[in-house]
Write an enzyme that holds these catalytic residues in place. Structure first.
Site, short mmCIF file in Angstrom:
data_model
loop_
_atom_site.label_atom_id
_atom_site.label_comp_id
_atom_site.label_asym_id
_atom_site.label_seq_id
_atom_site.Cartn_x
_atom_site.Cartn_y
_atom_site.Cartn_z
N HIS A 27 65.03 13.16 37.90
CA HIS A 27 65.90 11.99 38.07
C HIS A 27 65.81 10.99 36.92
O HIS A 27 66.61 10.07 36.84
CB HIS A 27 65.57 11.26 39.38
CG HIS A 27 64.35 10.42 39.29
ND1 HIS A 27 63.09 10.95 39.42
CD2 HIS A 27 64.18 9.10 39.05
CE1 HIS A 27 62.20 9.99 39.27
NE2 HIS A 27 62.82 8.86 39.04
C1 UD1 Z 1 64.91 4.07 40.02
C2 UD1 Z 1 63.81 3.50 39.12
C3 UD1 Z 1 62.79 4.58 38.81
C4 UD1 Z 1 62.28 5.24 40.09
C5 UD1 Z 1 63.49 5.76 40.87
C6 UD1 Z 1 63.10 6.45 42.16
C7 UD1 Z 1 64.59 1.74 37.60
C8 UD1 Z 1 64.96 1.42 36.20
N1 UD1 Z 1 64.37 3.04 37.85
O1 UD1 Z 1 65.61 5.05 39.26
O2 UD1 Z 1 61.69 4.00 38.13
O3 UD1 Z 1 61.42 6.33 39.76
O4 UD1 Z 1 64.35 4.65 41.16
O5 UD1 Z 1 64.20 7.08 42.75
O6 UD1 Z 1 64.49 0.84 38.41
N2 UD1 Z 1 72.25 5.79 43.47
C9 UD1 Z 1 72.87 6.23 44.62
N3 UD1 Z 1 72.35 5.83 45.81
C10 UD1 Z 1 71.28 5.03 45.91
C11 UD1 Z 1 70.67 4.58 44.72
C12 UD1 Z 1 71.15 4.98 43.51
O7 UD1 Z 1 73.84 6.97 44.59
O8 UD1 Z 1 70.86 4.71 47.04
C13 UD1 Z 1 72.78 6.21 42.14
C14 UD1 Z 1 73.37 5.06 41.38
O9 UD1 Z 1 74.74 4.95 41.53
C15 UD1 Z 1 73.01 5.36 39.95
C16 UD1 Z 1 71.79 6.23 40.06
O10 UD1 Z 1 71.66 6.66 41.39
O11 UD1 Z 1 73.99 6.13 39.32
C17 UD1 Z 1 70.56 5.54 39.56
O12 UD1 Z 1 70.05 4.53 40.44
P1 UD1 Z 1 69.07 3.40 39.87
O13 UD1 Z 1 68.59 2.57 40.96
O14 UD1 Z 1 69.73 2.73 38.71
O15 UD1 Z 1 67.86 4.15 39.22
P2 UD1 Z 1 67.09 5.47 39.66
O16 UD1 Z 1 67.52 6.54 38.75
O17 UD1 Z 1 67.16 5.73 41.13
#
Ligand code: UD1
Length: 353
Positions: free
Chosen positions: A202
């Site tokens: 991820h």
């Molecule tokens: C975040 C943390 C990372 C942690 C990870 C665990 C940051 C910078 N990164 O990364 O350190 O290891 O969480 O999972 O804070 N999305 C969904 N549904 C959700 C949440 C996110 O679809 O409930 C999608 C968003 O649209 C986005 C992507 O997932 O495209 C990334 O989400 P984001 O919270 O930015 O970071 P993670 O990659 O989850």
């Protein structure tokens, strides 16, 4: 004592669970603020239900966005919650955008803030998590370090005075859930008969460059053993955008799993392939060999003890993933499963006058 915990992303809910239980057992008041960084039920709600955590007192529903959008959107709501509740400590967890936003909001209003999982370093300044850790450690008043290595990093950055070694709270919850899974039987999981691998990918560094993502998916697909890929939304999004089929070859794609199911799946597997920090350590604690698709790790003890191999350049994913289990070890660099009690003791001891 009144503690206000700020969480927002999946690994933080796991860390919150033992801390919430230890605070309740000691009779302290605990306010939970969820930033809403993770909002899918599979990444958020199921963790509260399965790990016995009270529903958040406040949910800021910030959702997704660029780093600036997401972090900035959290600040006013976090400040409001801190002013409304005026806790003795704001407690922030790990290394996400929710962590750094809460630390920043707290210090600006002279609100004492403690950082749980302080002192971890990858020394890779291109990772958003590394900026979040460094900034949070230097802002916080109390640094709760999980390992001796983390303590040493903080000392070398001039932060020894604020540092306490408490152990790793993810070990607490892993041991508790492992024992429940053994006692009560594993939750229903779609594990194949025989040997299989569990994979998760991820991190931005692996998902956001289509060429690298294609190479990783290709390496998993060509493994000669079934691979259960627990697909984070970021992985699905980026693969779809790049036209990469995640279901190729050996790979079966599953939704992100609830914590007890993940523990059961990993415990029964022959190996883990991942870029998750938490999962590297969980594999070690369950004594399952791990292959990490990164060039560095914050959990260096897993590598030094022979249970984790870094293959950031994807030189031999199959060779590493299929290697036999290393010799048994009783090393316990992450503590004895009672770190959350140490956290409560450290917060009490350092209570600002
Ligand atoms: C975040 C943390 C990372 C942690 C990870 C665990 C940051 C910078 N990164 O990364 O350190 O290891 O969480 O999972 O804070 N999305 C969904 N549904 C959700 C949440 C996110 O679809 O409930 C999608 C968003 O649209 C986005 C992507 O997932 O495209 C990334 O989400 P984001 O919270 O930015 O970071 P993670 O990659 O989850």
């Amino acid at each position: 004592m009144k503690i206000l915990s700020v969480v927002g992303a999946r690994p933080q809910f796991v860390k919150l669970s033992p801390v919430a239980h230890a605070l309740a057992a000691a009779g302290h008041e605990h306010v939970i603020v969820h930033t809403g960084q993770h909002y899918d039920a599979a990444l958020s709600d199921v963790f509260f239900a399965d790990l016995g955590i009270d529903r958040p007192d406040v949910n800021l529903h910030v959702g997704s966005g660029s780093h600036a959008e997401q972090t900035g959107a959290m600040l006013p709501g976090l400040e409001r919650a801190m002013l409304d509740h005026r806790p003795d400590w704001v407690l922030v967890y790990g290394d996400t955008n929710s962590t750094v936003a809460a630390a920043l909001a707290a210090v600006k209003i002279h609100q004492p803030v403690a950082h749980l999982e302080a002192g971890l370093r990858s020394f890779n300044r291109r990772m958003p998590e590394e900026h979040n850790r460094v900034m949070t450690d230097h802002a916080a008043d109390l640094l709760l370090a999980p390992t001796a290595v983390a303590v040493e990093h903080l000392r070398s950055e001039g932060l020894a005075d604020r540092t306490v070694l408490v152990g790793d709270v993810m070990t607490d919850v892993l041991y508790r859930v492992r024992d429940e899974v053994v006692r009560e039987g594993a939750p229903a999981v779609a594990a194949p008969e025989g040997d299989y691998l569990v994979a998760t990918i991820h991190r931005a560094e692996n998902t956001d460059d289509p060429e690298r993502l294609g190479a990783i998916v290709g390496a998993l697909a060509s493994l000669p053993r079934p691979v259960l890929l627990l697909a984070h939304p970021r992985l699905r999004d980026r693969a779809a955008a790049a036209g990469i089929d995640l279901t190729a070859g050996a790979v079966t794609v599953l939704e992100p799993q609830p914590y007890p199911t993940l523990v059961a799946l990993v415990a029964r597997s022959s190996g883990v392939v991942t870029d998750s920090g938490g999962l590297q350590k969980e594999a070690f604690l369950l004594r399952v060999p791990c292959t990490t698709l990164r060039r560095e790790t914050e959990w260096v003890e897993t590598v030094e003890l022979g249970w984790n191999v870094l293959d950031g350049d994807l030189t031999d994913v199959a060779g590493h993933a299929l290697r036999p289990t290393p010799p048994a070890t009783d090393a316990a660099p992450y503590g004895d499963g009672h770190a959350a009690e140490q956290v409560v003791a450290a917060l009490t001891e350092a209570l600002p006058a």
